[in-house]
Design a protein around this motif. Structure first.
Motif, mmCIF file in Angstrom:
data_model
loop_
_atom_site.group_PDB
_atom_site.id
_atom_site.type_symbol
_atom_site.label_atom_id
_atom_site.label_comp_id
_atom_site.label_asym_id
_atom_site.label_seq_id
_atom_site.Cartn_x
_atom_site.Cartn_y
_atom_site.Cartn_z
ATOM 1 N N GLN A 1 -10.686 17.457 -1.650
ATOM 2 C CA GLN A 1 -10.209 16.738 -2.953
ATOM 3 C C GLN A 1 -10.917 16.319 -4.030
ATOM 4 N N ASN B 1 -12.481 18.524 5.652
ATOM 5 C CA ASN B 1 -10.981 18.293 6.100
ATOM 6 C C ASN B 1 -10.346 19.491 5.960
ATOM 7 N N THR C 1 -13.263 11.949 2.668
ATOM 8 C CA THR C 1 -12.405 12.073 3.616
ATOM 9 C C THR C 1 -12.365 10.837 4.768
ATOM 10 N N ASN C 2 -11.401 10.781 5.533
ATOM 11 C CA ASN C 2 -11.046 9.659 6.362
ATOM 12 C C ASN C 2 -10.980 9.712 7.829
ATOM 13 N N SER D 1 -7.427 10.371 10.218
ATOM 14 C CA SER D 1 -7.130 11.653 10.093
ATOM 15 C C SER D 1 -7.210 12.818 11.293
ATOM 16 N N ASP E 1 -16.961 6.947 -0.562
ATOM 17 C CA ASP E 1 -15.574 6.875 -0.733
ATOM 18 C C ASP E 1 -15.319 5.932 -2.170
ATOM 19 N N LYS F 1 -13.695 11.172 -13.633
ATOM 20 C CA LYS F 1 -14.867 12.298 -13.707
ATOM 21 C C LYS F 1 -14.171 13.742 -14.238
ATOM 22 N N ASP G 1 -19.123 11.516 -7.753
ATOM 23 C CA ASP G 1 -19.976 12.088 -6.519
ATOM 24 C C ASP G 1 -20.833 13.214 -6.974
ATOM 25 N N HIS H 1 -1.598 11.106 2.959
ATOM 26 C CA HIS H 1 -2.271 11.118 4.238
ATOM 27 C C HIS H 1 -2.721 9.633 4.699
ATOM 28 N N THR H 2 -3.770 9.515 4.527
ATOM 29 C CA THR H 2 -4.434 8.185 5.266
ATOM 30 C C THR H 2 -4.010 6.865 4.492
ATOM 31 N N SER I 1 -4.903 5.728 1.537
ATOM 32 C CA SER I 1 -5.877 4.978 1.198
ATOM 33 C C SER I 1 -5.784 4.815 -0.526
#
Ligand SMILES: Nc1nc2c(c(=O)[nH]1)N[C@H]1C(S)=C(S)[C@@H](COP(=O)(O)OP(=O)(O)OC[C@H]3O[C@@H](n4cnc5c(=O)[nH]c(N)nc54)[C@H](O)[C@@H]3O)O[C@H]1N2
Ligand SMILES: Nc1nc2c(c(=O)[nH]1)N[C@H]1C(S)=C(S)[C@@H](COP(=O)(O)OP(=O)(O)OC[C@H]3O[C@@H](n4cnc5c(=O)[nH]c(N)nc54)[C@H](O)[C@@H]3O)O[C@H]1N2
Ligand code: SF4
Ligand SMILES: [Mo]
Length: 756
Positions: free
Chosen positions: A164, A189, A456-457, A461, A482, A505, A532, A654-655, A657
């Protein structure tokens, strides 16, 4: 000194966005390479402006940062160049002016109070997370990981990353970690998600090459969706199916009557993990009846052995494993091999997330090959990817494959990459990394002592996630990088590095149909969070290997380095000048070699293998197969239900966030964890709609609210993956070829929660 630094951190924490004077004071106090790097990125300190080139007439475009459909969004900018709103981009060949709820609300998650705005470091004495400046954070990162490395060797620190972030960032991370910092083990992931398809394609076609273009949805006569809930997981691809004017048959093979199954022309209610037996039975019928394509078969190898093998898979012998009748299997076999009809096979996690996913994917590839449904409009054996940049990760993350579509095992590939990156050959390992589950196991055994988690988490996950909490105690140092400091993983960290998110970004994503598209910085990141890319630069400098990456000055410079590396590979994109050209052409599918010329630039949707030549040494596709195996954990007397998991709604990601941070998206999905239960089972258990039930597996338990629905068969229940408890139940089994986790089936028991 430490107190001062901490005070400085607190100043940042409390006064975000910073006033310019505080920033310049900070910069003056901290001259040197670190400061130079921070300055390179205007706009990181809350009040910066977005570079002018991003603001043509008050709008710019970006590829959506959620799913791998890769819709283009049009961002509406204010005078400062900040995005204030967005709409789907009309005319983009992917989404044709459409977007799903996540795309429409993509800016919301950026404004959350839960954003990580400053680095946070766990205080050894109090155990509390303390805000610190970048210098202290980098110092901790370098000191701790170097110490672990010096004491325990290059296999003792690992990273887990993502599909991602832009591939320029992924490549920087992978190259920095392996070639600069000198560690070996890393994964992402995408192992949870795409490893099966990657391995299947590599083995069958000789390269990880999804062959299709989205136009194939519109040009197909028979669309077979296997373990794929497009309406929820790729809503805009479902819209593409709906544009098909050939009155197609739409067949959904899924144990559940999903939204997609309900909208299809035929739902094949397969037993969980009945895919491989069913696909072999279909192949048996097709080969038996000679409904094959001689020209296409001539482009394969391994058919003779396959003919011998497939004799054992008559429809009669596969009824039990599939839950289907002989007539149902025979009729499906005729539909998917109708002469003159264009048949396309599409699969997603119902196939990939299995203990035998690779062979199931290859069973579809085999079917496409023997019936001549490949390399032509409306055909293909097509894996739909999940995350916005899963395909970018496959080509450039430098984890499983050597960056740029190369292989760590081949000396000539290592030499080419060393020359292209201008790094010493000896910095490139010939061994591959441990896979995700092996990294976790090595950490449990105390061999891996340092872990760096990026975008990623896994504490939510990862399969059988309860193990991670136990493992946490074993790690000497856990770094989480993150956008938010509140994710399950960030809360477990010793150091949180605050990252800019999508919209803050530049870089590129590659979507499911191999289309490269750009994303743009249209918002400053909060506090002193950095992209990042910039964090990796700072780490490279602080680690002492910055010189190796001197040319990686910004994402587009990295893009050019990576582009040049792809020369001569199936994913060759040497014909691309840079970001401006990608935007001008409306995104570009790989391959796009220098030799592509203007003709290719006008062909906006391209599929692979039109010439019948594959990437294997012989140029022929390989037919691969093995006997179906037993389910690693099937329902029994004590745990009588099969638990299925997957996506719940098109508004949840997903999680959660990101999607949980949007007021609008939150209104579109159930706030509390729910479990889909068949009416007959609900009656037997004596539970009514919304009653709480305990769901227990051999590994853990949770309480969920009952949702009674005939969408699941009796004996099966479904839990959406978006709630952190779910993976406490899942069974840690893996495909032996791809090491992808088998998330989609394990045994559980349900009990009514008795109210006192
Ligand atoms: N809204 C939303 N969209 C997303 C995502 C998200 O989190 N939210 N995530 C993205 C990502 S990363 C991915 S990977 C994709 C996933 O996209 P999908 O794979 O389409 O989504 P899932 O719901 O995980 O799984 C698909 C189906 O597999 C079925 N299934 C379970 N077991 C079996 C089996 O044994 N055989 C068969 N044939 N089917 C089975 C499930 O019932 C489920 O309906 O979605 C992407 N899009
Ligand atoms: N039971 C069950 N479990 C599953 C699945 C299933 O079907 N069933 N599906 C699996 C699949 S297919 C997938 S792909 C995984 C997904 O699992 P994860 O990758 O763990 O889920 P996400 O919530 O997408 O986590 C991404 C994290 O990156 C952060 N982030 C977002 N953008 C950026 C950025 O630009 N930089 C940085 N540094 N951070 C960023 C987000 O805040 C978030 O914490 O889940 C897997 N788990
Ligand atoms: S379908 Fe996927 S790419 Fe398109 S807007 Fe929705 S989440 Fe974004
Ligand atoms: Mo995924």
């Amino acid at each position: 000194m430490r107190g001062w630094k901490r005070a400085r951190g607190l100043l940042f924490w409390g006064s975000v966005p910073l006033i310019p004077a505080a920033i310049s004071k900070f910069l003056k106090q901290h001259s040197g390479p670190l400061t130079a790097d921070l300055v390179l990125e205007p706009g990181n300190f809350g009040l910066g402006k977005v570079p002018k080139r991003l603001m043509p007439a008050g709008t710019t475009t970006s590829i959506c940062g959620f799913c791998a459909t890769g819709c283009q969004l049009k961002l509406h900018l204010d005078d400062e160049g900040r995005a204030i709103n967005l709409s789907p981009q009309a005319g983009y060949p992917v989404n044709l002016g459409m977007a799903c709820p996540k795309g429409w609300q993509a800016l919301d998650p950026l404004d959350s109070e839960e954003r990580a705005k400053v680095p946070l470091l766990r205080d050894a004495e109090t155990g509390k997370m303390v805000p610190v400046g970048w210098e202290e954070a980098l110092d901790a990162f370098v000191t701790r990981f170097k110490k672990i490395g010096e004491e325990h060797g290059r296999e003792s620190v690992a990273f887990l990353s993502t599909g991602q972030i832009p591939f320029e960032e992924m490549a920087f991370l992978g190259c920095l970690f392996k070639f600069g910092m000198g560690f070996l083990h890393c994964d992402a992931n995408t192992r949870q998600c795409m490893a099966t398809a990657v391995t299947a394609y590599k083995q069958s076609f000789g390269f990880d090459a999804p062959p299709y273009s989205y136009a194939d949805f519109e040009e197909s006569d028979v669309i077979v969706l296997v373990g794929s809930n497009l309406c929820i997981a790729h809503p805009i691809l479902w819209q593409r199916v709906m544009r098909n004017k050939r009155n197609p048959q739409i067949i959904v093979i899924d144990p559940r009557a999903t939204e997609t199954a309900q909208a299809a022309t035929r739902h094949v209610k397969l037993k969980p993990k009945g895919d491989l037996p069913l696909l072999y039975a279909l192949t048996h019928c097709i080969l038996r009846d000679g409904r094959t394509d001689a020209e296409s078969i001539a482009r394969t190898e391994g058919l003779e052995e396959f003919l011998e093998f497939i004799g054992d898979y008559s429809p009669e012998s596969m009824c039990e494993r599939t839950g289907m009748s002989v007539e149902e299997i025979e009729s499906l076999a005729r539909t998917v091999s109708e002469p003159g009809k264009r048949v396309s096979w599409w699969w997603t996690m119902g196939v990939n997330q299995s203990y035998e996913g690779v062979r199931a994917a290859q069973a579809m590839i085999n079917l496409a090959l023997i019936t001549g449904n490949i390399g032509k409009p409306g055909t293909g054996a097509n894996s739909i990817t999940g995350q916005c940049n899963a395909m970018g990760s496959r080509l450039f993350s430098n984890t499983t494959s050597l960056v740029g579509g190369h292989d760590f095992a081949y000396p000539e590939h290592r030499e080419k990459v060393a020359a292209g990156l201008e790094i010493p050959l000896e910095n490139i390992p010939s061994e591959t990394s441990l896979a995700y589950d092996q990294i976790i196991a090595a950490a449990e055994e105390g061999k891996i002592k340092g872990l760096w988690i990026i975008a990623t988490n896994p504490f939510h996950s990862w399969i059988d996630s309860g193990r991670l909490e136990a493992l946490r105690e074993k790690l000497d140092f856990l770094v989480v990088q993150d956008m938010y400091h509140t994710t399950e993983s960030a809360q477990a960290a010793d150091l949180v590095l605050p990252a800019a998110g999508w919209g803050e970004k530049d870089g590129c994503f590659i979507n499911s149909e191999r289309r490269i598209g750009t994303l743009k910085k249209v918002r400053p990141s909060p506090g002193i969070a950095l992209s990042d890319f910039r964090i990796f630069r700072l780490i490279a400098n602080a680690w002492g290997c910055g010189d190796l990456f001197a040319k990686w000055t910004d994402p587009e410079a990295a893009f050019r380095i990576l582009r040049d590396l792809t020369k001569g590979r199936p994913c060759d994109i040497t014909g691309l000048e840079g970001y401006e050209m990608i935007d001008r052409l409306g995104g570009v599918q790989w391959p796009f070699p220098e030799t592509a010329g203007d003709g290719a630039t006008t062909a906006r949707e391209r599929r692979l293998f039109e010439d019948g030549i594959y990437y294997t040494p012989s140029g022929k596709a390989k037919i691969l197969f093995s006997p179906p195996a037993e389910m690693p954990e099937s329902a029994d007397k004590d745990y009588p239900f099969t638990l299925l998991t997957g996506r719940g709604t098109s508004s949840q990601w997903h999680t959660q966030s990101r999607t949980a941070k949007s007021d609008i998206l939150r209104k579109l999905y159930p706030q509390e964890i729910y479990v889909e239960v068949n009416p007959a089972d609900a009656a037997r258990l004596g539970v009514k709609e919304h009653d709480p039930v305990t769901i227990r597996s051999r590994r853990g338990e949770l309480v969920a609210s009952v949702y009674i629905a005939p969408t699941v068969s009796a004996g099966q229940v479904f839990l959406p993956m978006h709630y952190p408890e779910v993976n406490r139940l899942t069974h840690p089994s893996f495909d032996p070829h791809s090491r992808q986790p088998n998330y989609k089936a394990c045994a559980v028991v349900l009990e009514k929660v008795r109210r006192n």
